[in-house]
Design a protein around this motif. Structure first.
Motif, PDB file in Angstrom:
ATOM      1  N   VAL A  48       0.843  -1.191   0.000  1.00  0.00           N
ATOM      2  CA  VAL A  48       0.000   0.000   0.000  1.00  0.00           C
ATOM      3  C   VAL A  48       0.886   1.252   0.000  1.00  0.00           C
ATOM      4  N   SER A  49       0.485   2.263  -0.767  1.00  0.00           N
ATOM      5  CA  SER A  49       1.304   3.476  -0.890  1.00  0.00           C
ATOM      6  C   SER A  49       0.759   4.610  -0.015  1.00  0.00           C
ATOM      7  N   VAL A  64      -2.183   9.187   5.344  1.00  0.00           N
ATOM      8  CA  VAL A  64      -3.225   9.052   4.319  1.00  0.00           C
ATOM      9  C   VAL A  64      -2.672   8.099   3.255  1.00  0.00           C
ATOM     10  N   MET A  65      -3.353   6.980   3.096  1.00  0.00           N
ATOM     11  CA  MET A  65      -2.836   5.911   2.243  1.00  0.00           C
ATOM     12  C   MET A  65      -3.810   5.550   1.132  1.00  0.00           C
ATOM     13  N   GLU A  66      -3.273   4.812   0.179  1.00  0.00           N
ATOM     14  CA  GLU A  66      -4.089   4.254  -0.899  1.00  0.00           C
ATOM     15  C   GLU A  66      -5.194   3.390  -0.289  1.00  0.00           C
ATOM     16  N   TYR A  67      -6.398   3.554  -0.792  1.00  0.00           N
ATOM     17  CA  TYR A  67      -7.518   2.756  -0.292  1.00  0.00           C
ATOM     18  C   TYR A  67      -7.622   1.467  -1.113  1.00  0.00           C
ATOM     19  N   ILE A  68      -7.537   0.329  -0.415  1.00  0.00           N
ATOM     20  CA  ILE A  68      -7.667  -0.972  -1.082  1.00  0.00           C
ATOM     21  C   ILE A  68      -9.119  -1.421  -0.963  1.00  0.00           C
ATOM     22  N   ASP A  69      -9.788  -1.426  -2.078  1.00  0.00           N
ATOM     23  CA  ASP A  69     -11.198  -1.844  -2.089  1.00  0.00           C
ATOM     24  C   ASP A  69     -11.246  -3.366  -2.073  1.00  0.00           C
ATOM     25  N   GLY A  70     -11.508  -3.920  -0.923  1.00  0.00           N
ATOM     26  CA  GLY A  70     -11.550  -5.378  -0.807  1.00  0.00           C
ATOM     27  C   GLY A  70     -11.715  -5.788   0.641  1.00  0.00           C
ATOM     28  N   ILE A  71     -11.325  -7.018   0.940  1.00  0.00           N
ATOM     29  CA  ILE A  71     -11.448  -7.556   2.296  1.00  0.00           C
ATOM     30  C   ILE A  71     -10.121  -8.210   2.685  1.00  0.00           C
ATOM     31  N   THR A  72      -9.957  -8.463   3.971  1.00  0.00           N
ATOM     32  CA  THR A  72      -8.721  -9.109   4.418  1.00  0.00           C
ATOM     33  C   THR A  72      -8.708 -10.565   3.953  1.00  0.00           C
ATOM     34  N   LEU A  73      -7.504 -11.125   3.879  1.00  0.00           N
ATOM     35  CA  LEU A  73      -7.369 -12.531   3.491  1.00  0.00           C
ATOM     36  C   LEU A  73      -8.091 -13.438   4.485  1.00  0.00           C
ATOM     37  N   ILE A 124     -10.399  -5.954  -5.135  1.00  0.00           N
ATOM     38  CA  ILE A 124     -11.363  -6.351  -6.170  1.00  0.00           C
ATOM     39  C   ILE A 124     -10.641  -6.703  -7.470  1.00  0.00           C
ATOM     40  N   ASP A 125      -9.337  -6.376  -7.519  1.00  0.00           N
ATOM     41  CA  ASP A 125      -8.525  -6.757  -8.680  1.00  0.00           C
ATOM     42  C   ASP A 125      -7.954  -8.170  -8.517  1.00  0.00           C
ATOM     43  N   ASN A 126      -8.398  -8.876  -7.448  1.00  0.00           N
ATOM     44  CA  ASN A 126      -7.938 -10.237  -7.152  1.00  0.00           C
ATOM     45  C   ASN A 126      -6.428 -10.292  -6.911  1.00  0.00           C
ATOM     46  N   GLN A 127      -5.888  -9.218  -6.347  1.00  0.00           N
ATOM     47  CA  GLN A 127      -4.475  -9.169  -5.992  1.00  0.00           C
ATOM     48  C   GLN A 127      -4.350  -8.996  -4.484  1.00  0.00           C
ATOM     49  N   LEU A 128      -3.270  -9.569  -3.934  1.00  0.00           N
ATOM     50  CA  LEU A 128      -2.995  -9.396  -2.511  1.00  0.00           C
ATOM     51  C   LEU A 128      -2.184  -8.121  -2.301  1.00  0.00           C
ATOM     52  N   HIS A 129      -2.528  -7.374  -1.251  1.00  0.00           N
ATOM     53  CA  HIS A 129      -1.823  -6.143  -0.930  1.00  0.00           C
ATOM     54  C   HIS A 129      -1.394  -6.197   0.535  1.00  0.00           C
TER      55      HIS A 129
END
Length: 516
Positions: A105-106, A120-129, A177-182
Motif C-alpha cells: 500500500v502506498s 493518508v494511504m491508498e484505499y484498497i477496495d476489498g477484504i482481508t485474506l 477487487i482486482d484479485n491481488q494481494l496487498h
C-alpha cells in the motif's frame, strides 16, 4: 480553555474533518499502534485510507469546544508516546520508499495535527485474506500461488533494503477487487538484526509470530517474515490457523499440511520448512522459499548437478591453461640465461674494441684481421632485439591479443578456449604464457587464450529467445491489433511450469532465484 474528557469513545466519528481537506467516513480496523479509517479527499473526491497514531494504553482523546480532537499521552507515558510517534512516522518513510510496488500500500499524505500523526494511504477496495477465507473457504495451492507471488516479490525488495515487516498475517493482507494481494500495516517494520530494545517492539500475532519475536532481543531477519508468510499460507490452505509457535517448542503438534490441504507433498514440505521453530532450519531468504514452492526436488537436484558439472568443467579448463604456463622456476632460468647472454655479448664487444685500439698502434694489418674475426663472431650470436616479452592480454579483446602476438612473432600459433564467464563477451580471461615472460622469436610454438563467452544465459532469457523465434510477423501483429485481439507466445517449458519465470543463482546455503 481547559480540555476535558467529553467523548466516551476514542474512535473518531463519521464526518470528522482533518487538515488537508480529508473527511473521516468509518473505522476499518484498530491495532496496538493506531486506528484505520476510510475517508475522502474532498478536493478530488478520491477515497482514501487514513491511519491515526493512537497507541492503546499510552494515550486518550480529549477535545475542546472547537472541533479539534486531541490525542494526549497518559500521565507518565509521554516518553513512550513520543517514541511510538517517531516509529509511526518511520512507517510513512518506509512506505514511500516502496511506492512502485503494487503489492504494498502506498502513502499519499502525512498530517501532523491534533497531537498525533495521520497517514493518508491508498484505499484498497476489498477484504482481508482472513475474511476472504472465512467467506469462500480454504484455497488450493494452485489458487494461492498466483496471489502470493507478487507479495514475495515485494518482500524481496523490502529485505534488500535491510527492513523486515514483522507483522505478516491474514489480517494484514488485503484481497482487492482486482484479485491481488496487498500487504498493509508497516507499523511494526524494523531494521533487520537490530537488537536495540529501545527501537525494537515485540509484536505477537498468535499463530503467525515465530519464537524469536517473543524475545525483545531475539535475532530477527528475513527468516522472521518467512515464518509469518508460511503460517499465513498454511491458514489459507487449511482454513485454520497454525498452533502458536511458543507452544510448538514444547510439543510440535502442527497438523501435517499435506493431509489437510489441496497441495503436493513437496510443496507442503516447503511451507512447513518455512515454519520451522529453529530459525536456522528455515529458508534464509524469500528467493529460496519461492524456488522451493515451484521447483520439485528432483528437478532441483538435476539443476544443482548440472551447475556443479559446469563449475567442474570450467575448473578443468582453467587448470589445463595453468598447466601450460611456465613455472616460476622456469621463468627465473629463462631470465638468467637471457641476462648472461646480453652481458657476454656486451663484454665481447667491449674487449674487441679495446683490443682494436691496442693493435692499431703496432700493426694495422693484424688489427684489420682481428676486427674481421670479431665481426664474424658477433654475427653468429642472436641479436638482443630478438628477445620478446609476452604481453598480459587479460581484460583485452581477442582481436587485440591476436594482432599483438602476430606482430611480436607471427610464427606463434594461437589456440582458443571459449567458456561462460562474468567478463564481457570476447574478453581474454587467461593465457598459457603469462604476461611479462621473455622469450626469443621462434622459440614459442603456440599460446592458449581462454576467452569469455559472456554470462551464461538465464532460463528466462532462453525462454524469451524461444518466444522471439515464435513471434508473429509484423503484418500478423497489425492484424491482431486491428481485430482487438492479443496473443502471447510462450515456450512449452514456461507453459508447463511457473518455475521457469525465475533466474537460478547460487548462494552458500541455498540455491536462490530472482523472481521476475
Amino acid at each position: 480553555m481547559k480540555a476535558v474528557d467529553a467523548q466516551p469513545s476514542h474512535i473518531l466519528g463519521e464526518g470528522t474533518v482533518l487538515p488537508h481537506n480529508y473527511i473521516i467516513e468509518k473505522i476499518l480496523g484498530e491495532g496496538g499502534f493506531g486506528i484505520t479509517y476510510s475517508g475522502t479527499f474532498t478536493t478530488t473526491g478520491e477515497r482514501v485510507a487514513i491511519k491515526e497514531y493512537f497507541p492503546t494504553g499510552l494515550a486518550h482523546r480529549v477535545y475542546n469546544d472547537e472541533p479539534c480532537y486531541q490525542v494526549v499521552p497518559l500521565y507518565g507515558m509521554k516518553d513512550a508516546f513520543e517514541k511510538g510517534r517517531r516509529h509511526f512516522l518511520n512507517e510513512a518513510s518506509i512506505l514511500k520508499e516502496f511506492q512502485n510496488l503494487n503489492s504494498i500500500v502506498s502513502v499519499k499524505d502525512v498530517i501532523e495535527a491534533n497531537g498525533t500523526v495521520y497517514l493518508v494511504m491508498e484505499y484498497i477496495d476489498g477484504i482481508t485474506l482472513k475474511q476472504y477465507v472465512k467467506e469462500n473457504g480454504a484455497l488450493s495451492f494452485a489458487e494461492l500461488l498466483p496471489l502470493v507471488k507478487p507479495v514475495i516479490q515485494a518482500l524481496i525488495q523490502v529485505h534488500k533494503k535491510g527492513l523486515i515487516h514483522r507483522d505478516i498475517s491474514p489480517e494484514n493482507l488485503m484481497v482487492g477487487i482486482d484479485n491481488q494481494l496487498h500487504l498493509i500495516d508497516f507499523g511494526a517494520a524494523s531494521i533487520e538484526n537490530c537488537h536495540d530494545d529501545k527501537t525494537m517492539t515485540v509484536i505477537l500475532k498468535s499463530g503467525y509470530a515465530p519464537p524469536e519475536q517473543y524475545l525483545s532481543d531475539g535475532k530477527q531477519g528475513a527468516w522472521t517474515d518467512i515464518y509469518a508468510l508460511c503460517a499465513t499460507m498454511y491458514m489459507t490452505l487449511t482454513g485454520f490457523a497454525p498452533s502458536e509457535s511458543i507452544r510448538r517448542i514444547q510439543n510440535d503438534d502442527l497438523p501435517p499440511l499435506a493431509e489437510h490441504a489441496d497441495i503436493s507433498s513437496w510443496q507442503a514440505a516447503a511451507i512447513e520448512k518455512g515454519m520451522k521453530i529453529n530459525a536456522a532450519e528455515r529458508f534464509q531468504n524469500m528467493e529460496s522459499l519461492y524456488q522451493a514452492l515451484i521447483i520439485p526436488p528432483i528437478e532441483m537436484d538435476s539443476k544443482r548437478r548440472d551447475y556443479q558439472k559446469q563449475l567442474e568443467e570450467n575448473k578443468t579448463v582453467m587448470k589445463h591453461a595453468d598447466m601450460k604456463k611456465p613455472s616460476r622456476k622456469a621463468w627465473h632460468k629463462t631470465i638468467l640465461v637471457a641476462f648472461l647472454f646480453v652481458v657476454l655479448f656486451a663484454g665481447g664487444i667491449y674487449l674487441a674494441s679495446n683490443f682494436k685500439d691496442t693493435t692499431e698502434q703496432n700493426n694495422t694489418s693484424i688489427t684489420s684481421e682481428n676486427t674481421t674475426e670479431s665481426t664474424a663472431q658477433a654475427s653468429t650470436q642472436t641479436p638482443a632485439e630478438t628477445i620478446c616479452t609476452m604481453v598480459d592480454f587479460t581484460g583485452k579483446t581477442y582481436e587485440t591479443a591476436k594482432n599483438t602476438i602476430s606482430i611480436m612473432d607471427n610464427s606463434i600459433k594461437i589456440q582458443t578456449e571459449w567458456i561462460y564467464n562474468d567478463a564481457p563477451y570476447n574478453t581474454v580471461i587467461a593465457q598459457s604464457i603469462k604476461g611479462g615472460t621473455d622469450f626469443t622469436k621462434g622459440s614459442v610454438n603456440s599460446v592458449l587464450l581462454t576467452i569469455s563467452k559472456g554470462a551464461e544465459p538465464t532460463t528466462e532469457e532462453k525462454t524469451e529467445a524461444n518466444t522471439a523465434n515464435n513471434t508473429p510477423s509484423a503484418s500478423q501483429n497489425n492484424s491482431n491489433k486491428k481485430s482487438g485481439s492479443s496473443k502471447t507466445t510462450t515456450s512449452k517449458k514456461s507453459k508447463k511450469d511457473d518455475s521457469y519465470d525465475v533466474d537460478v543463482q547460487v548462494e552458500p546455503d541455498e540455491y536462490p532465484v530472482d523472481i521476475n
